[in-house]
Scaffold this motif. Structure first.
Motif, PDB file in Angstrom:
ATOM      1  N   VAL A  62      -3.410  -5.707  -2.874  1.00 50.59           N
ATOM      2  CA  VAL A  62      -3.304  -6.752  -3.776  1.00 50.59           C
ATOM      3  C   VAL A  62      -2.388  -6.004  -4.956  1.00 50.59           C
ATOM      4  N   ILE A  63      -3.629  -5.094  -5.450  1.00 50.15           N
ATOM      5  CA  ILE A  63      -3.326  -4.575  -6.911  1.00 50.15           C
ATOM      6  C   ILE A  63      -1.928  -3.474  -6.493  1.00 50.15           C
ATOM      7  N   GLY A  64      -1.809  -3.105  -5.290  1.00 53.90           N
ATOM      8  CA  GLY A  64      -0.636  -2.132  -5.284  1.00 53.90           C
ATOM      9  C   GLY A  64       0.576  -2.944  -5.354  1.00 53.90           C
ATOM     10  N   ASN A  65       0.811  -4.060  -5.187  1.00 47.07           N
ATOM     11  CA  ASN A  65       2.042  -4.691  -5.356  1.00 47.07           C
ATOM     12  C   ASN A  65       2.509  -4.912  -6.674  1.00 47.07           C
ATOM     13  N   TYR A  66       1.272  -4.836  -7.750  1.00 50.54           N
ATOM     14  CA  TYR A  66       1.843  -4.990  -8.975  1.00 50.54           C
ATOM     15  C   TYR A  66       1.666  -3.508  -9.660  1.00 50.54           C
ATOM     16  N   ILE A  67       0.895  -2.508  -9.221  1.00 56.47           N
ATOM     17  CA  ILE A  67       0.733  -1.232  -9.819  1.00 56.47           C
ATOM     18  C   ILE A  67       2.052  -0.534  -9.501  1.00 56.47           C
ATOM     19  N   PHE A  68       2.416  -0.461  -8.023  1.00 58.33           N
ATOM     20  CA  PHE A  68       3.289   0.907  -7.814  1.00 58.33           C
ATOM     21  C   PHE A  68       4.663   0.636  -8.238  1.00 58.33           C
ATOM     22  N   PRO A  69       5.106  -0.556  -8.416  1.00 57.74           N
ATOM     23  CA  PRO A  69       6.638  -0.995  -9.281  1.00 57.74           C
ATOM     24  C   PRO A  69       6.515  -0.430 -10.422  1.00 57.74           C
ATOM     25  N   ILE A  70       5.383  -0.810 -11.304  1.00 55.07           N
ATOM     26  CA  ILE A  70       5.317  -0.259 -12.675  1.00 55.07           C
ATOM     27  C   ILE A  70       5.232   1.494 -12.613  1.00 55.07           C
ATOM     28  N   PHE A  93      -3.825   6.693  -7.206  1.00 57.52           N
ATOM     29  CA  PHE A  93      -4.952   6.796  -6.911  1.00 57.52           C
ATOM     30  C   PHE A  93      -5.895   6.208  -7.984  1.00 57.52           C
ATOM     31  N   ALA A  94      -5.371   7.121  -9.272  1.00 57.83           N
ATOM     32  CA  ALA A  94      -6.396   6.806 -10.423  1.00 57.83           C
ATOM     33  C   ALA A  94      -6.417   5.669 -10.845  1.00 57.83           C
ATOM     34  N   PHE A  95      -5.431   4.913 -10.956  1.00 54.92           N
ATOM     35  CA  PHE A  95      -5.285   3.494 -11.388  1.00 54.92           C
ATOM     36  C   PHE A  95      -6.021   2.626 -10.358  1.00 54.92           C
ATOM     37  N   SER A  96      -5.817   2.740  -9.168  1.00 51.72           N
ATOM     38  CA  SER A  96      -6.310   2.069  -8.131  1.00 51.72           C
ATOM     39  C   SER A  96      -7.974   2.045  -8.238  1.00 51.72           C
ATOM     40  N   LEU A  97      -8.366   3.333  -8.108  1.00 50.45           N
ATOM     41  CA  LEU A  97      -9.946   3.479  -8.298  1.00 50.45           C
ATOM     42  C   LEU A  97     -10.638   2.921  -9.643  1.00 50.45           C
ATOM     43  N   THR A  98      -9.846   3.107 -10.687  1.00 57.51           N
ATOM     44  CA  THR A  98     -10.493   2.574 -11.671  1.00 57.51           C
ATOM     45  C   THR A  98     -10.459   1.005 -11.737  1.00 57.51           C
ATOM     46  N   LEU A  99      -9.347   0.324 -11.412  1.00 54.39           N
ATOM     47  CA  LEU A  99      -9.304  -0.986 -11.196  1.00 54.39           C
ATOM     48  C   LEU A  99     -10.162  -1.607 -10.376  1.00 54.39           C
ATOM     49  N   LEU A 253     -13.083  11.078 -11.263  1.00 52.96           N
ATOM     50  CA  LEU A 253     -13.154   9.592 -10.734  1.00 52.96           C
ATOM     51  C   LEU A 253     -14.377   9.532  -9.820  1.00 52.96           C
ATOM     52  N   LEU A 254     -14.879  10.376  -9.148  1.00 53.42           N
ATOM     53  CA  LEU A 254     -16.170   9.974  -8.290  1.00 53.42           C
ATOM     54  C   LEU A 254     -17.351   9.456  -9.015  1.00 53.42           C
ATOM     55  N   LEU A 255     -17.350   9.602 -10.102  1.00 55.26           N
ATOM     56  CA  LEU A 255     -18.389   9.010 -11.018  1.00 55.26           C
ATOM     57  C   LEU A 255     -18.510   7.373 -10.647  1.00 55.26           C
TER      58      LEU A 255
END
Length: 312
Positions: A62-70, A93-99, A253-255
């Protein structure tokens, strides 16, 4: 005679804790608990992530549909095609793992209830078996957790559509912008309510509507404190993400997967335990001072030996 001329006598009681020693601040206790329970917090964080993986994969799609176009629009002039694809993959990868870690803190259903029960007990300095108690209280709060998660998805979807609609309308009619900002503020309040929702779910025997009602009351009643706590948790949540861009060291990001969510949950429950102790369990303090004043109790007693929820 025990010991040797009075020495090495391990049957004698120790000096104990001085009677007049002032209580430690919650800030100090938090770091003491973190140090003592560090490896258990790590295992809880990993367990929470692994068990929640199906939900996180769904959220990722779901997040990918919003983030990737941006990300695509922001990186379209980054260089050649190979560089653009590499940068896009890194940012995704960075935005998805953080979100996704943010969703784990925010709440993703029954697994969040099991996770919250453990960190709540750690914050109370009470015992908890990480693996068995996690699954037990995930199961106990299955219904409430599913309802809360579905509610969150619906609220986020409705508000995102409404805010986008009024943002477009405000370009033609500036006065409509007031509605947009009101919706943003309301959504912010809803986010802050989650500081209380899951700790209340695993502590008190309440229906979901009462949990949300009480969480809203606490948010408004303690609004400055809630805003401060929310901003503190949000700042701590973003630290690995910020360190990634400062150091360019991807393993930062592994934290999120190893311990960071547990640390945030522990800090959150230190705060909610304090608030609940004032407003929902005031008799606990009075019992310490006046053991005979049982008729002044305003809510339920402490958890019994079977870890049943408290009633309000």
């Amino acid at each position: 005679m025990a010991g040797f001329f009075g020495f090495f006598d391990y049957t004698k009681p120790g000096p104990g804790v001085p009677e007049n020693q002032p209580p430690k601040s919650k800030f100090v206790v938090f770091f003491e608990v973190t140090a003592r329970k560090f490896w258990k917090l790590c295992w809880l964080n990993i367990l929470y992530f692994l068990v929640s993986l199906p939900i996180l994969i769904l959220l990722y799609l779901v997040i990918g549909n919003y983030i990737f176009p941006i990300i695509q629009s922001a990186t379209k002039e980054a260089g050649n095609i190979k560089d653009i694809q590499s940068l896009q993959g890194f940012l995704m990868f960075a935005f998805s793992l953080t979100l996704l870690s943010g969703f784990m803190v925010f709440g993703i259903g029954p697994t969040t209830a099991g996770f919250t029960y453990i960190v709540r007990n750690f914050a109370r300095e009470e015992h908890a078996w990480v693996t068995s108690d996690f699954f037990e209280h995930t199961k106990k709060n299955l219904k409430e957790g599913i309802i809360s998660f579905i509610t969150d998805l619906l609220v986020l979807w409705i508000f995102s559509v409404a805010i986008r609609f009024y943002s477009i309308q405000s370009l033609k009619y500036p006065s409509v912008g007031i509605i947009k900002y009101f919706l943003i503020f309301t959504l912010f309040v809803y986010f802050m309510m989650h500081i209380y929702i899951y700790p209340m779910m695993v502590t008190y025997n309440l229906k979901v509507r009462h949990i949300y009602k009480n969480a809203f009351i606490f948010t408004i009643l303690k609004l400055p404190h809630t805003i401060g706590m929310f901003l503190l948790l949000a700042t701590v949540w973003l630290i690995p993400f910020i360190l990634l861009f400062v150091t360019r060291f991807i393993p930062m990001l592994l934290l999120y997967l190893l311990v960071w969510v547990s640390l945030i949950g522990l800090a959150q429950n230190f705060y909610t335990n304090y608030i609940f102790g004032i407003y929902l369990n005031p008799q606990k303090k009075s019992e310490e001072q006046f053991e005979s004043q049982e008729n002044t109790e305003l809510s339920s007693s402490k958890d019994d030996d079977s870890d049943s929820k408290e009633s309000v």
